[in-house]
Scaffold this motif. Structure first.
Motif, short mmCIF file in Angstrom:
data_model
loop_
_atom_site.label_atom_id
_atom_site.label_comp_id
_atom_site.label_asym_id
_atom_site.label_seq_id
_atom_site.Cartn_x
_atom_site.Cartn_y
_atom_site.Cartn_z
N ASN A 5 42.21 40.68 50.04
CA ASN A 5 41.17 41.12 49.07
C ASN A 5 40.61 39.94 48.28
OD1 ASN A 5 43.63 40.94 47.70
ND2 ASN A 5 43.22 42.66 46.36
N PRO A 6 39.35 40.08 47.80
CA PRO A 6 38.65 38.97 47.15
C PRO A 6 38.57 39.09 45.63
CG PRO A 6 37.05 40.58 47.85
CD PRO A 6 38.40 41.18 48.11
N ASP A 7 39.35 39.99 45.01
CA ASP A 7 39.13 40.27 43.58
C ASP A 7 40.41 40.46 42.78
OD1 ASP A 7 39.78 42.63 44.88
OD2 ASP A 7 38.38 43.87 43.76
N GLU A 8 41.52 39.94 43.29
CA GLU A 8 42.81 40.14 42.60
C GLU A 8 42.84 39.47 41.25
OE1 GLU A 8 46.99 39.53 41.36
OE2 GLU A 8 45.50 38.00 41.76
N GLU A 9 42.26 38.27 41.18
CA GLU A 9 42.37 37.49 39.93
C GLU A 9 41.58 38.12 38.79
OE1 GLU A 9 44.51 35.40 39.39
OE2 GLU A 9 44.98 34.23 41.18
N ILE A 10 40.69 39.06 39.10
CA ILE A 10 39.97 39.76 38.03
C ILE A 10 40.46 41.21 37.92
CG2 ILE A 10 37.92 38.29 37.97
CD1 ILE A 10 36.56 40.34 39.84
N GLY A 11 41.65 41.48 38.46
CA GLY A 11 42.25 42.81 38.29
C GLY A 11 42.01 43.77 39.44
N SER A 12 41.50 43.29 40.57
CA SER A 12 41.25 44.11 41.77
C SER A 12 40.39 45.34 41.48
CB SER A 12 42.58 44.55 42.40
OG SER A 12 43.42 43.44 42.61
N PRO A 13 39.29 45.18 40.72
CA PRO A 13 38.48 46.36 40.38
C PRO A 13 37.86 47.03 41.61
CG PRO A 13 37.30 44.35 39.81
CD PRO A 13 38.69 43.94 40.19
N GLY A 14 37.45 46.22 42.61
CA GLY A 14 36.79 46.79 43.79
C GLY A 14 37.77 47.19 44.87
N SER A 15 38.84 46.42 45.04
CA SER A 15 39.75 46.69 46.15
C SER A 15 40.79 47.76 45.81
CB SER A 15 40.45 45.41 46.60
OG SER A 15 41.12 44.78 45.54
N ARG A 16 40.93 48.09 44.53
CA ARG A 16 41.97 49.04 44.12
C ARG A 16 41.93 50.36 44.89
NH1 ARG A 16 44.01 50.15 38.55
NH2 ARG A 16 42.96 48.18 38.22
N PRO A 17 40.76 51.04 45.00
CA PRO A 17 40.79 52.32 45.72
C PRO A 17 41.21 52.17 47.18
CG PRO A 17 38.53 51.76 45.01
CD PRO A 17 39.44 50.77 44.40
N ILE A 18 40.86 51.04 47.79
CA ILE A 18 41.25 50.82 49.19
C ILE A 18 42.75 50.56 49.29
CG2 ILE A 18 40.87 49.30 51.18
CD1 ILE A 18 37.95 49.03 49.79
N LEU A 19 43.27 49.81 48.33
CA LEU A 19 44.72 49.57 48.30
C LEU A 19 45.48 50.90 48.12
CD1 LEU A 19 44.92 46.38 46.05
CD2 LEU A 19 45.23 46.53 48.51
N MET A 20 44.93 51.76 47.26
CA MET A 20 45.60 53.05 47.03
C MET A 20 45.64 53.88 48.31
SD MET A 20 46.73 53.14 43.95
CE MET A 20 47.13 51.47 44.34
N GLU A 21 44.55 53.85 49.08
CA GLU A 21 44.57 54.55 50.38
C GLU A 21 45.63 53.96 51.29
OE1 GLU A 21 40.79 54.55 52.41
OE2 GLU A 21 39.79 55.20 50.56
N GLY A 75 53.76 38.14 34.57
CA GLY A 75 52.48 38.22 35.28
C GLY A 75 52.41 39.45 36.18
N ALA A 76 51.23 40.04 36.27
CA ALA A 76 51.06 41.22 37.14
C ALA A 76 50.39 40.81 38.44
CB ALA A 76 50.22 42.27 36.43
N SER A 77 50.45 41.69 39.44
CA SER A 77 49.80 41.43 40.73
C SER A 77 49.41 42.77 41.34
CB SER A 77 50.76 40.68 41.67
OG SER A 77 51.59 41.60 42.36
N ASP A 78 48.85 42.73 42.54
CA ASP A 78 48.57 43.98 43.24
C ASP A 78 49.86 44.75 43.55
OD1 ASP A 78 45.81 43.90 43.21
OD2 ASP A 78 45.70 42.69 45.04
N GLY A 79 51.00 44.05 43.52
CA GLY A 79 52.29 44.72 43.70
C GLY A 79 52.50 45.79 42.64
N ASN A 80 51.99 45.57 41.43
CA ASN A 80 52.09 46.60 40.39
C ASN A 80 51.40 47.88 40.83
OD1 ASN A 80 52.45 43.97 39.10
ND2 ASN A 80 52.45 45.06 37.16
N LEU A 81 50.21 47.73 41.43
CA LEU A 81 49.45 48.92 41.86
C LEU A 81 50.18 49.65 42.98
CD1 LEU A 81 45.82 47.44 42.02
CD2 LEU A 81 46.86 48.79 40.19
N LEU A 82 50.64 48.90 43.97
CA LEU A 82 51.28 49.53 45.13
C LEU A 82 52.57 50.24 44.71
CD1 LEU A 82 50.84 46.76 47.88
CD2 LEU A 82 49.25 48.55 47.19
N ALA A 83 53.37 49.56 43.89
CA ALA A 83 54.65 50.14 43.46
C ALA A 83 54.42 51.39 42.63
CB ALA A 83 55.45 49.11 42.67
N ASN A 84 53.36 51.38 41.81
CA ASN A 84 53.09 52.56 40.98
C ASN A 84 52.56 53.73 41.80
OD1 ASN A 84 53.42 52.42 37.84
ND2 ASN A 84 53.05 50.35 38.58
#
Ligand code: ZN
Length: 410
Positions: free
Chosen positions: A159-175, A345-354
């Protein structure tokens, strides 16, 4: 061990190629808002993954809604995301991924990768997290050569937006979390080589305060000073940390109108927060909400708060601990001592684990000083971590490692 050895030693033979890739990719500026650089890098990465013969998709992301210095919403375009999938029908499904964006804008002086000595590279985004992307690629290449693949399907996200909080990739990661048994992410490990266990949660808020402009000489009594009101808000939330243990509030930026002979009718404040426990979110947002309503009670002042907790805390659940323990076992077979520690520090791992997916998110390179012009990478970690992940996948495929159970999504 004998059955897996040739595939692990094949990674040693990739040492020079790994160094070349991390240098080439590090030399491409891929700041989260540099669409041209992100696209160039995405194409190179997609080409490198072609050898794995998975199904490659690239996905446009929704723009990022940002509150600008005038307190208005701007939609900022984002780069595209890569998804690469192989053997979706296999009984075990593993999600692997990492971001390609960095924190260094195009005009930042830190742009090139240099080799410091035989053990170290210095360069922008090489540890956070392009080294991790190289490790991911080479681990999968070795795994795909092995005879243990038929039980394990995988999907790679880039993904191209992790450093700004993954605003665009988040819904795709959730899927993605819904179709996998576990997640392996390639953020850097801690500088001493430890993996990351728990992570704090992060959020970002913008307060926009509007008052009434007036001439300071002619009719100051008609003005309502938005900067004064913003200062009251800042003082109030500055006290918050004393009452809410585990919450950090960083008032990072204040702006408003400029002329000194005009009562300012606009104040904008930006606030970064860290929280430790999932419950902190509600307590924090209650207090922020109170502070906003105190401003709205002032005569002639209107305040609005934008933003949210973007990444809830990553709490260590049983499934994740199981993956960590299996990785430690694999590291032991490779002669590497491995443990894990919490970090802020947080990462996309926070989103996936949650979302309930057992996730270890620090399988990338060892290095340090990330997010600074002294970011460095320890070269020997490239093959070391690629072997670790390849061994884990082979053991998963051979049935020697149990698939972790999902936790209940929070
Ligand atoms: Zn980072």
């Amino acid at each position: 061990m004998a059955a897996v050895t040739p595939f692990l030693t094949s990674i040693d033979g990739k040492h020079d190629e790994m160094c070349r890739l991390v240098t080439d990719w590090g030399n491409i500026n891929s700041h989260s808002y540099n669409l041209h650089g992100l696209e160039e890098l995405r194409l190179q990465v997609a080409r490198s993954f072609e050898t794995l013969e998975g199904e490659i998709r690239d996905i446009p992301l929704q723009p990022h809604a940002v509150i600008n210095a005038k307190g208005e919403q701007n939609d900022v375009p984002l780069g595209r995301m890569l998804l690469i999938r192989k053997r979706p029908e296999a009984p075990i499904q593993v999600l692997l991924g990492i971001h390609i964006d960095t924190v260094y804008p195009k005009d930042h002086p830190f742009q090139a990768v240099v080799q410091v000595d035989a053990r170290k590279f210095r360069g922008p985004g090489i540890t956070d997290a392009k080294g991790g992307l190289v490790i991911l690629l080479k681990a999968l290449e070795a795994f795909e050569q092995s005879p243990f693949t038929h039980n394990v399907g995988w999907e790679v996200f880039v993904n191209p937006d992790e450093e700004i909080g993954s605003p665009g990739s988040r819904p795709i990661l959730m899927e993605c979390t819904q179709r996998h048994h576990l997640g392996l992410l390639f953020e850097s490990c801690l500088p001493n080589g430890s993996l990351v266990g728990a992570r704090r949660g992060t959020g970002e808020y913008t307060i926009v305060v509007r008052g009434r402009a007036a001439h300071v000489g002619r009719n100051p009594e008609e003005g309502r000073n938005a900067i004064h009101a913003l200062a009251r808000f800042i003082m109030e939330i500055g006290e918050l940390e004393h009452d809410l243990k585990g919450v950090t509030v960083n008032i990072a930026q204040v702006s408003g109108n400029g002329a000194v002979n005009v009562v300012p009718d606009l104040g904008v404040g930006r606030i970064g927060v860290r929280i430790t426990h999932p419950d902190d979110r509600q307590r924090l947002e209650e207090r922020l909400g109170q502070a906003v309503s105190h401003l709205n009670a002032l005569d002639g002042i209107g305040a609005a708060l934008h933003g949210s907790i973007r990444r809830p805390p990553k709490v260590l659940d049983r499934g994740t601990v199981h993956v960590l323990e299996s990785l430690r076992h694999c590291a032991g077979m490779l002669g590497v001592a491995l443990d894990w520690r919490p970090t802020g520090g947080a990462s996309d791992g926070n989103l996936l684990a949650n979302a309930g997916l057992p996730t270890v998110d620090s399988l990338g390179a060892r290095g340090g000083n990330i997010h600074s012009a002294d970011e460095y990478l320890e070269i020997d970690s490239l093959t070391e971590r690629a072997k670790l992940v390849a061994l884990y996948l082979m053991k998963l495929g051979a049935g020697e490692i149990r698939v972790p159970g999902r936790s209940t999504a929070s």
